[in-house]
Design an enzyme around this catalytic site. Sequence first.
Site, PDB file in Angstrom:
ATOM      1  N   HIS A  20       1.701   1.711   6.241  1.00  0.00           N
ATOM      2  CA  HIS A  20       1.283   1.479   4.860  1.00  0.00           C
ATOM      3  C   HIS A  20      -0.096   0.821   4.813  1.00  0.00           C
ATOM      4  O   HIS A  20      -0.335  -0.166   5.509  1.00  0.00           O
ATOM      5  CB  HIS A  20       2.305   0.595   4.139  1.00  0.00           C
ATOM      6  N   ASP A  70       3.077  -2.600  10.149  1.00  0.00           N
ATOM      7  CA  ASP A  70       3.938  -1.450  10.458  1.00  0.00           C
ATOM      8  C   ASP A  70       3.137  -0.216  10.849  1.00  0.00           C
ATOM      9  O   ASP A  70       3.698   0.803  11.254  1.00  0.00           O
ATOM     10  CB  ASP A  70       4.875  -1.137   9.286  1.00  0.00           C
ATOM     11  N   SER A  81       6.580   4.729  -1.591  1.00  0.00           N
ATOM     12  CA  SER A  81       6.024   3.415  -1.261  1.00  0.00           C
ATOM     13  C   SER A  81       4.506   3.425  -1.160  1.00  0.00           C
ATOM     14  O   SER A  81       3.857   2.399  -1.370  1.00  0.00           O
ATOM     15  CB  SER A  81       6.617   2.916   0.056  1.00  0.00           C
ATOM     16  N   GLY A 113      10.850   4.509  -0.827  1.00  0.00           N
ATOM     17  CA  GLY A 113      11.967   5.268  -0.314  1.00  0.00           C
ATOM     18  C   GLY A 113      12.239   6.562  -1.047  1.00  0.00           C
ATOM     19  O   GLY A 113      13.149   7.305  -0.668  1.00  0.00           O
TER      20      GLY A 113
END
Length: 239
Positions: free
Chosen positions: A215, A212, A64, A101
């Site tokens: 990222h 989050d 990702s 992932g």
Amino acid sequence: MTITMRNIFLALLVTGFFVLNGCGDAPQEASAAEHGMTEDTIDEEVTSSSEKKDRPRIVFFGNSLTAGYGLDEQYSFPSQIQHKIDSLGYNYEVVNAGLSGETTAGGRNRIDWVMEQPMEVFVLELGGNDVLRGFELTATRENLAAILDAVRNKYPEVKLVLAGMEAPPNMGEAYTQEFREIYQELAVEKKTALIPFLLADVGGIKELNLPDRIHPNKDGQVIVANNVWQVLAPLLEKR
């Protein structure tokens, strides 16, 4: 990045998860006449398209972080690298082969498909999800080595770049050190260029990451691209 910032980022990794989503519609075709195109201009367009396809390829192969999770693809660090290449007069095509992932085992299974097209530079960014899932590091090392070997066996002249990552401190000092050394040792063993820590000066910094805290956001992606560019640029040639 200071040790404190790095530890904050690594601790946040423990709660991470990765999602991939994409969609798009093909644009409707219009006739050449509607756009006022002559045979000469059509030939020019075809030639330009052909030249783009013939450009040597830089393939970014990762998870990702490479895919640009949570952002339009144009803001991902591989896209930022393409902008640098174009603006500085290099003639390369960047391919973003990031898959959210992805583990090293998944990458090992996927690499044959990615190698269907020739490549001049291959940037490998995998391993973070192995840590999040608590995989044995011997398997992580074997998978990374197998991916690098597969690419070099297929394209002996390819230039390899390995993007280093870090394990969260809660995994224990021995585990964290072993994980870091995987990248350092493979870079020497496989004769690859090494990005010591892909998220240097970004990881753990709230203002440079999505909500989050894992990222990179648009600004963070620019810094990540600079981290990559410092290692990648010496491998490229102006054409």
